[in-house]
Motif scaffolding. Structure first.
Motif, short mmCIF file in Angstrom:
data_model
loop_
_atom_site.label_atom_id
_atom_site.label_comp_id
_atom_site.label_asym_id
_atom_site.label_seq_id
_atom_site.Cartn_x
_atom_site.Cartn_y
_atom_site.Cartn_z
N GLY A 85 -13.97 2.72 5.16
CA GLY A 85 -13.54 1.56 4.32
C GLY A 85 -14.46 2.10 2.77
N ILE A 86 -13.88 2.90 1.92
CA ILE A 86 -14.12 3.07 0.65
C ILE A 86 -13.55 2.34 -0.48
N THR A 87 -14.85 1.47 -1.57
CA THR A 87 -14.68 0.57 -2.28
C THR A 87 -15.15 1.01 -3.76
N ALA B 243 -19.04 4.48 -5.96
CA ALA B 243 -18.24 4.74 -4.77
C ALA B 243 -19.20 3.42 -3.58
N THR B 244 -18.55 2.61 -2.41
CA THR B 244 -19.06 2.61 -0.62
C THR B 244 -18.83 3.05 -0.10
N VAL B 245 -19.20 3.52 0.83
CA VAL B 245 -18.31 3.88 1.76
C VAL B 245 -19.10 3.35 3.25
N THR B 246 -18.20 2.78 4.08
CA THR B 246 -18.24 1.81 5.35
C THR B 246 -17.85 3.11 6.59
N THR C 118 0.74 -1.46 0.54
CA THR C 118 -0.15 0.38 0.25
C THR C 118 0.99 0.90 0.22
N GLN D 243 -11.52 -2.18 -5.50
CA GLN D 243 -10.63 -1.43 -4.89
C GLN D 243 -11.18 -1.37 -3.24
N THR D 244 -10.46 -1.53 -2.85
CA THR D 244 -10.95 -1.12 -1.23
C THR D 244 -9.96 -0.26 -0.41
N VAL D 245 -10.02 0.95 -0.09
CA VAL D 245 -8.86 2.07 0.13
C VAL D 245 -9.61 1.89 1.36
N ASP D 246 -8.92 1.68 2.52
CA ASP D 246 -8.82 1.89 4.31
C ASP D 246 -8.01 3.47 4.63
#
Length: 107
Positions: A52-54, A38-41, A3, A58-61
């Motif tokens: 967590g952004i997908t 995107a999906t954001v948790t 990363t 790809q998922t970005v922390d």
């Protein structure tokens, strides 16, 4: 998978409580600012927000540490997204405060 870390400090004069309130109010709108959607948790632990952004497979922390005069943003870009570290860091520096700390409660 390696990363590429990004660290950005977003100074503010809001105080910790108000900064946290504004981030909480705006975090749900993050997905709309990401090209292609995107999906954001998100999850709070005291004054630390884990994201967590997908998007595009790809998922970005990311982590935001809310302090009295600064929000410390840390993002870990996986794999090929690491090549985008500089433009993403520049965008965070120029638009991060507006995106996360703007008071949209009266708009």
């Amino acid at each position: 998978m390696s990363t590429q870390p990004i660290h950005v400090d977003l100074p503010h004069q809001l105080g910790r409580t108000e900064a946290r309130r504004r981030i909480e109010a705006n975090v749900g709108k993050l997905a709309g600012f990401i090209p292609g959607g995107a999906t954001v948790t998100h999850e709070w632990q005291a004054d630390q927000l884990s994201l967590g952004i997908t998007a595009m497979g790809q998922t970005v922390d990311a982590r935001l540490d809310v302090e009295d005069k600064v929000v410390r943003v840390q993002v870990a870009l996986p794999g090929l997204l690491g090549m985008m570290a500089r433009p993403i860091e520049a965008a965070l520096r120029s638009k991060g405060s507006e995106l996360l700390l703007e008071d949209r409660s009266t708009k």
